[in-house]
Design a protein around this motif. Structure first.
Motif, PDB file in Angstrom:
ATOM      1  N   VAL B 233       0.749  -1.175  -0.023  1.00  0.00           N
ATOM      2  CA  VAL B 233       0.078  -0.145  -0.026  1.00  0.00           C
ATOM      3  C   VAL B 233       0.813   1.309  -0.016  1.00  0.00           C
ATOM      4  N   LEU B 234       1.955   1.324   0.826  1.00  0.00           N
ATOM      5  CA  LEU B 234       2.854   2.513   0.835  1.00  0.00           C
ATOM      6  C   LEU B 234       3.654   2.600  -0.755  1.00  0.00           C
ATOM      7  N   GLY B 235       3.898   1.544  -1.195  1.00  0.00           N
ATOM      8  CA  GLY B 235       4.583   1.636  -2.487  1.00  0.00           C
ATOM      9  C   GLY B 235       3.639   2.301  -3.459  1.00  0.00           C
ATOM     10  N   VAL B 236       2.306   1.721  -3.555  1.00  0.00           N
ATOM     11  CA  VAL B 236       1.498   2.189  -4.589  1.00  0.00           C
ATOM     12  C   VAL B 236       1.122   3.633  -4.262  1.00  0.00           C
ATOM     13  N   GLN B 237       1.072   4.039  -2.905  1.00  0.00           N
ATOM     14  CA  GLN B 237       0.867   5.618  -2.443  1.00  0.00           C
ATOM     15  C   GLN B 237       1.972   6.408  -3.011  1.00  0.00           C
ATOM     16  N   ASP B 238       3.339   5.977  -2.934  1.00  0.00           N
ATOM     17  CA  ASP B 238       4.249   6.547  -3.369  1.00  0.00           C
ATOM     18  C   ASP B 238       4.250   6.652  -4.757  1.00  0.00           C
ATOM     19  N   HIS B 239       3.976   5.728  -5.853  1.00  0.00           N
ATOM     20  CA  HIS B 239       4.121   5.832  -7.137  1.00  0.00           C
ATOM     21  C   HIS B 239       2.967   6.730  -7.711  1.00  0.00           C
ATOM     22  N   LEU B 240       1.785   6.581  -7.051  1.00  0.00           N
ATOM     23  CA  LEU B 240       0.774   7.568  -7.236  1.00  0.00           C
ATOM     24  C   LEU B 240       0.789   8.692  -7.060  1.00  0.00           C
ATOM     25  N   SER B 241       1.518   9.183  -5.873  1.00  0.00           N
ATOM     26  CA  SER B 241       1.797  10.511  -5.906  1.00  0.00           C
ATOM     27  C   SER B 241       2.698  11.161  -6.772  1.00  0.00           C
ATOM     28  N   GLY B 242       3.934  10.118  -7.129  1.00  0.00           N
ATOM     29  CA  GLY B 242       4.730  10.546  -8.243  1.00  0.00           C
ATOM     30  C   GLY B 242       4.076  10.644  -9.656  1.00  0.00           C
ATOM     31  N   VAL B 243       3.162   9.859  -9.820  1.00  0.00           N
ATOM     32  CA  VAL B 243       2.787  10.016 -11.200  1.00  0.00           C
ATOM     33  C   VAL B 243       1.866  11.252 -11.566  1.00  0.00           C
ATOM     34  N   LEU B 244       0.731  11.261 -10.269  1.00  0.00           N
ATOM     35  CA  LEU B 244      -0.361  12.202 -10.206  1.00  0.00           C
ATOM     36  C   LEU B 244      -0.310  13.571  -9.737  1.00  0.00           C
ATOM     37  N   GLY B 245       1.034  13.512  -8.933  1.00  0.00           N
ATOM     38  CA  GLY B 245       1.469  14.840  -8.302  1.00  0.00           C
ATOM     39  C   GLY B 245       0.490  15.336  -7.036  1.00  0.00           C
ATOM     40  N   VAL B 246      -0.423  14.162  -6.601  1.00  0.00           N
ATOM     41  CA  VAL B 246      -0.974  14.529  -5.422  1.00  0.00           C
ATOM     42  C   VAL B 246      -0.177  14.021  -4.406  1.00  0.00           C
ATOM     43  N   PRO B 247      -0.117  15.219  -3.111  1.00  0.00           N
ATOM     44  CA  PRO B 247       0.873  14.852  -2.131  1.00  0.00           C
ATOM     45  C   PRO B 247       0.516  13.612  -1.350  1.00  0.00           C
ATOM     46  N   GLU B 248       1.633  12.751  -1.199  1.00  0.00           N
ATOM     47  CA  GLU B 248       1.354  11.454  -0.521  1.00  0.00           C
ATOM     48  C   GLU B 248       0.299  11.378   0.621  1.00  0.00           C
ATOM     49  N   GLN B 249       0.516  12.590   1.566  1.00  0.00           N
ATOM     50  CA  GLN B 249      -0.248  12.338   2.568  1.00  0.00           C
ATOM     51  C   GLN B 249      -1.691  12.659   2.225  1.00  0.00           C
ATOM     52  N   ARG B 250      -2.034  12.623   1.092  1.00  0.00           N
ATOM     53  CA  ARG B 250      -3.572  13.127   0.692  1.00  0.00           C
ATOM     54  C   ARG B 250      -3.947  11.735  -0.022  1.00  0.00           C
ATOM     55  N   ILE B 251      -3.405  10.858  -0.082  1.00  0.00           N
ATOM     56  CA  ILE B 251      -3.354   9.743  -0.829  1.00  0.00           C
ATOM     57  C   ILE B 251      -3.745   8.472   0.054  1.00  0.00           C
ATOM     58  N   THR B 252      -4.695   7.688   0.266  1.00  0.00           N
ATOM     59  CA  THR B 252      -5.002   6.688   0.939  1.00  0.00           C
ATOM     60  C   THR B 252      -5.134   5.430  -0.008  1.00  0.00           C
ATOM     61  N   VAL B 253      -4.043   4.389   0.489  1.00  0.00           N
ATOM     62  CA  VAL B 253      -4.268   3.373  -0.320  1.00  0.00           C
ATOM     63  C   VAL B 253      -4.686   1.972   0.441  1.00  0.00           C
ATOM     64  N   ARG B 254      -5.698   1.535  -0.023  1.00  0.00           N
ATOM     65  CA  ARG B 254      -6.182   0.142   0.900  1.00  0.00           C
ATOM     66  C   ARG B 254      -5.884  -1.018  -0.033  1.00  0.00           C
TER      67      ARG B 254
END
Lengths: 199, 781, 159
Positions: B233-254
């Motif tokens: 979940v943290l890996g996906v959070q990380d690459h979603l943030s990288g690709v989408l430009g959404v700050p990591e702390q605003r992304i919840t991955v479950r």
């Protein structure tokens, strides 16, 4: 994929078979799953929707044996002609409808070559093919070959059954032609001569 | 003999570790209550369907989406243009862990060129899945087909089609490791040189749940929530943030229930990233669920190598090992695409043998096929296959028994920790021990007699060994968080970033925590699979759930116990050092009646009356191990082959594995047996076959032969225990071991059976047809 | 698309619903009615994750049209246990560690229940044969076979 085969038609002449196989109307009728085939000027710019609509509104002119051989010869395909067609086939568990365009690349009696390509929503094919007619003791032998490349879902799902399906379709096509020609030879010897003269 | 399980209420306090407790994961899964990604349903949810390339290699001249856009029920049709217009650069992170000759970005959606069948081109969002698929069919892509190349050897030819301009020779990377000069010199002086050429088949992991994701975006809060079957979940959070430009702390991955991962759910792919992007565009929940045929062409493939392995032999010992391999990376260098076939493979090639000089070279090659990356074992099954095939070839060349040869070359127990010429370390091992135990199951001499008799009757039996090692379980410098809280009620909640994919993490973690805290196992709950609720740490992969996650929780629980001890000391009015903890109770040394259970402590722990430094019972630990772990074992296979038909039957499969300290033997047995059967698939049945036109021919479960129940033998499993010195539990990785061990044992057994017919080599998969042809060819020679 | 009004009885509850001609039973159950126990693994009858009972017989719901099930009684894994008690086959899957990721499990269980009704005393080969249409990628099948074997004993004792 490479395919080849022979098909024998009895009690017909090479000229009759040649004329029949030159008739775009008959070809479209005999080709299994062919919705329509229409000559086009530019194979790279085909409006299939318009062609489909036009084909639906139109009634096919008579073909052999009913048609006038001279009329058939008049509309016969020529080297360099381009045709567009819509073809539906069933291959294994998939039955795509292909929008296809083809070009007559060689037409020298008694040999004809064509190439073409087609695409469905998830598959494509490219094909080059040819056939040669030879007279036999009691009719005509068609030697045909085709080289095709298939892409996409049809290739994935249907490869195992592609060969038999293709053979079956080709044989069904030639049987249709043979059926039409049976009557030409039997009842009207004068037509036979007229055809001979035409070629 | 199958291991019997016990129910959790039969587990004795303090003795959970080592017990074969039934899984706490099971109940929701056997009743249908468990929710996989596609089971989740959010209000206003719409469906994403992806259009993928039919061609293995083509340029795109036009994408006409007008007809699709006009369809009823279609909300949007997207191409690269739309992604660029939203401010993204349309790229997915590729392999980052390796020097490449060709750093090649991969697109979210292709607009110029496609490089494998399945390359994503456009996306439809529709009110339901059926409409979405209809609309995808209505998108008209004009392609100009390019020549394609699907095999690594063809891709290296001079006139091969160029897949990436940046790599005109189709070479994706070149990598080597080991002491090259000494190794090459050892061949010059060697008494014997033994060489094998091996071709390793390309396989598809096929988790039963194809990849899926459902994403929600809350524009006012600028929050993105993505549920998906993944491994980290943290890996996906990380690459979603990288690709989408959404700050990591605003992304919840479950991660809800995950229907199998096996390494292929660890990487970034277009599907889930695009689902998130579409949710942001449309401001409503967007779900993507791959179909099986989509999964076959778009989920990473694995393991394809062609290689030559050579051994230099002196006095019956391997003194030099040289492996030169060409590996397939597919159409792009995806995450792990370079790392898996190079380091993860190359540095594991020594196996169980003490080889002073070793050198490995790997050339990664682009082909017009689906990207290749990690699949259960990730490089190590290939490495074990190479060294164990080579070991058998060496024995054959020397005219000696394969076991004698192996025993002479084993690393001895007193050589641990052992460092290989590749710089990788083995923590502990006793290779004779698993081999000896395997021979308690299989009477080797009796088999050889039986084999000889059978040959007289025209029957062909063979025995094959695999003496494998792997290196896994995280390594020095790795970090894994473990977070624990004892609630005032005395109930314990432990949190970990590891994502459950079927391993039974929660069961194992609860066993570890319960023992450390001296509480009932049913009083421990595990929270995982939610980026908002877990501490920093890794994802599932590399067999590190117990070695990293388990140890982090063990260490965290230990610290928590110390906190509790301080509180108990305060409450019992004694010095902390005078408080003893045993049997789940704190008592004052020498005064056992003055005692508190950990539950008693919890009930007073949350009080402002306590001194500040001992208030509350919460602990977050960041664990880092001393080093990686090297599980090992011996697998023995007996086959019977009918050379007339090519049919292969596995008569016996014995697996003896040493994974260090065992937390739950039943789960270990399950992991090993499952892994073995997965590799029986690669050894005998599975092959990702492409035709020359770039079509994946084995792209359905009809054509791609995943083993079924009747295809596989009973696996006889047993173990030895050699604890790892590198972590407090003494545990080693488990999840991949079975997959790593199996292939060489089966192939060695097959060659052993067919030796009288002149067969000394065969490649996988050992299909009936291939065995038959191999026998025919050997007979003709 | 022409809509059809159909009636399905699922786990004893009757539902009227409108479906397209092409709607698959699995989608009617999962998306129409919220029975998400059965899963979709292949859309082509090959993996068995979608197995449910129609009139007591195990079928693959991914290649059955919803209209074909009109008027039939359907049991999904959610409806297998009675009064909050697990079915003996469910119990055995837990005891024998017959599942890992659990995606194939509902299908495996439904196939096994049907099979044990037909063959209450199977040997291991027969069990493996019976599970031919269900793929598991995690367990290697061994513990599933153990579970079916032990469930057979339980069911026999209960007789």
């Amino acid at each position: 994929m490479e395919l080849s085969g022979t098909f024998e038609l009895e009690n017909v002449t090479v000229e009759e078979v040649w004329l029949a196989l030159s008739d775009p109307v008959l070809l479209a009728q005999a080709a299994p799953g062919c919705e329509f085939a229409e000559e086009v000027d530019d194979p790279d710019d085909v409006d299939f929707d318009a062609l489909r609509a036009a084909a639906a509104d139109r009634e096919d002119p008579p073909t052999l044996p009913e048609a006038d051989p001279e009329e058939v010869a008049e509309r016969a395909i020529e080297e360099g002609d381009h045709y567009a067609a819509v073809l539906g086939v069933k291959i294994g568990s998939v039955n795509p409808t292909f929008e296809a365009v083809g070009t007559i690349t060689k037409r020298e009696f008694p040999e004809m070559h064509a190439s073409g390509e087609g695409a469905s929503s998830d598959s494509s094919f490219e094909v080059s093919s040819g056939m040669k007619l030879t007279e036999t003791d009691n009719g005509v032998q068609v030697d045909w070959w085709a080289e095709s490349d298939v892409f996409g879902r049809v290739a994935q799902m249907g490869q195992r059954v592609m060969n038999p399906v293709a053979n079956r379709l080709v044989n069904r096509f030639f049987s249709q032609i043979a059926d039409r020609l049976t009557d030409v030879g039997e009842d009207s010897p004068n037509v036979r001569d007229r055809i001979k003269d035409l070629i | 003999m199958s291991i019997e399980t016990i129910e959790s209420d039969e587990v004795e306090r303090g003795k959970a570790v080592g017990s074969s407790m039934q899984r706490r994961e099971d109940r929701p899964l056997i009743t249908g209550e468990g929710q996989f990604t596609d089971d989740l349903k959010y209000p206003r949810e719409v469906q994403l369907v992806i259009l993928r390339s039919r061609f293995g290699h083509a340029t795109i001249t036009d994408i006409d989406t007008s007809e699709a856009e006009a369809m009823d029920g279609v909300l949007a049709v997207y191409t690269e243009e739309d992604i660029l217009a939203s401010g993204l650069d349309n790229t997915i992170p590729g392999d980052g862990g390796q020097d490449h000759t060709a750093p090649v970005d991969r697109h979210l959606l292709a607009s110029q060129k496609v490089r494998y069948q399945g390359d994503p081109i456009a996306a439809v969002v529709a009110k339901d899945r059926y409409t979405g698929h209809d609309a995808v069919d209505a998108i008209d892509v004009s392609y100009e087909r390019l020549d394609m190349v699907t095999d690594i050897q063809d891709a290296l030819q001079k006139d091969a089609p160029v897949i990436h301009e940046e790599a005109p020779d189709n070479v994706a990377f070149e990598w080597s490791s080991g002491n090259a000069d000494e190794t090459l010199a050892s061949f010059d002086d060697a008494e014997e040189v033994v060489e094998v050429d091996l071709s390793i088949n390309k396989v598809v992991a096929v988790p039963m749940e194809p990849r899926a994701a459902v994403a929600q975006y809350r524009p006012a809060a600028e929050e993105l929530i993505v549920d998906l079957g993944c491994q980290s979940v943290l890996g996906v959070q990380d690459h979603l943030s990288g690709v989408l430009g959404v700050p990591e702390q605003r992304i919840t991955v479950r991660a809800p229930e995950v229907g199998g991962g096996f390494g292929v759910k660890a990487q970034p792919y277009t599907g889930h990233i695009l689902a998130a992007w579409c949710a942001m565009q449309l401001e409503r929940p967007v779900k993507w669920q791959a179909t099986r045929s989509e999964a076959f062409v778009s989920t990473n493939h694995s393991r394809r190598h062609d290689l030559t392995a050579r051994a230099a032999i002196e006095d019956g010992r391997i003194v030099g090992l040289h492996v030169d391999s060409t590996a397939d990376v597919g159409g792009y260098l995806t995450s792990g695409g370079a790392g898996v076939p190079s380091g993860a493979f190359g540095t594991r090639l020594l196996g169980q043998y003490d080889i002073p000089n070793a050198f490995v070279e790997v050339t990664g090659v682009f082909t017009n096929t689906t990207t290749l990356s990690a699949y259960r074992g990730a490089g190590r099954p290939e490495a074990a296959y190479v060294i164990e095939r080579l070991a058998n070839a060496c024995a054959r060349e020397l005219g000696e028994d394969p076991l004698e040869f192996r025993r002479r070359n084993f690393i001895e127990p007193d050589q641990f920790p052992y460092e290989t010429p590749f710089g990788s370390g083995y923590d502990s091992g006793d290779y004779e021990k698993t081999l000896d135990k395997a021979l308690e199951y299989v009477d080797y001499e009796a088999f050889r007699e039986r084999q000889a008799e059978a040959r007289e009757e025209g029957r062909y039996l063979g025995i094959g060994f695999s003496n494998y090692i792997e290196i896994c379980g995280g390594g020095a410098g790795g970090l894994q968080g473990g977070q624990l809280r004892i609630h005032p009620s005395g109930k314990v909640v432990a949190r970990s970033s590891l994502v459950e994919n079927g391993q039974g993490h929660a069961t194992g973690f609860s066993q570890i925590v319960a023992d450390e805290l001296g509480v009932d196992i049913d009083d421990v709950d595990i929270v995982a699979g939610d980026s908002d609720r877990v501490p920093e740490g890794g994802g599932t992969g590399g067999s590190k759930a117990i070695t990293m996650g388990g140890n982090a929780l063990k260490e965290g629980a230990k610290k928590l116990r110390e906190r509790a001890r301080a509180i108990a000391a305060h409450e019992l009015e004694a010095a902390t050092e005078d408080i003893v903890f045993d049997d789940g109770e704190f008592h004052v040394a020498g005064a056992p009646s003055r005692s508190m259970t950990i539950e008693d402590v919890a009930s007073v722990a949350y009080s402002g009356n306590l001194p500040e430094d001992i208030r509350g019972l919460e602990e977050t630990t960041f664990f880092s191990p001393e080093g990686s772990t090297a599980p090992f074992g011996t697998h023995v296979v007996i086959v019977e082959i009918d050379p007339e038909s090519g049919e292969l039957e596995i008569d016996r499969y014995v697996a003896i594995d040493d994974v260090g300290t065992q937390i739950n033997p039943k789960l270990i047995e399950g992991q090993i047996v499952g892994g073995v059967v997965q590799s029986i698939g690669q050894a005998i049945y599975e092959d990702a076959i492409y035709d020359d036109n770039g079509n994946l021919l084995s792209g359905t479960l009809q054509d791609y032969a995943v083993p079924r129940a009747k295809h596989v033998p009973e696996i006889e499993w047993d173990s030895t225990v050699t604890p790892s010195p590198n972590n407090p539990l003494g545990a080693k990785g488990v999840g991949e071991a079975g997959t790593i061990a199996t292939m060489p044992a089966i192939v060695n057994a097959t060659i052993d059976a067919l030796e009288p017919l002149g067969v000394d080599h065969i490649d996988m998969p050992l299909t009936q047809e291939r065995i038959w042809r191999t026998v025919q060819e050997a007979q003709e020679e | 698309m022409a809509d059809h009004d159909i009636t399905l009885t699922v786990n004893g509850e009757e539902y009227d619903l409108a479906v397209e001609s092409r709607t698959l039973l699995i989608h009617a159950l999962r998306e129409g009615l919220g029975y998400t126990g059965p899963n979709v693994g292949c859309e082509s009858t090959l993996c068995g994750a979608c197995t449910v009972h129609v009139d007591g017989e195990a079928i693959k719901a991914c290649t059955t049209l919803a209209v074909q099930a009109d008027g039939r009684e359907i049991t999904t894994v959610e409806g297998l246990g009675e009064d909050g008690e697990l079915h003996p086959v469910q119990e055995s899957f837990q005891e024998e560690h017959g599942l890992q990721c659990g995606y194939c499990t509902p299908g495996m269980i439904m196939t096994s229940v049907d099979f044990l009704e037909e063959n209450p005393d199977p040997n291991r080969d027969e069990i493996r044969e019976a599970l031919e249409g269900n793929i598991c990628r995690c367990t290697g099948y061994q513990n599933i076979v153990n579970a079916v074997e032990s469930a057979a004993e339980k069911l026999e004792e209960a007789e």
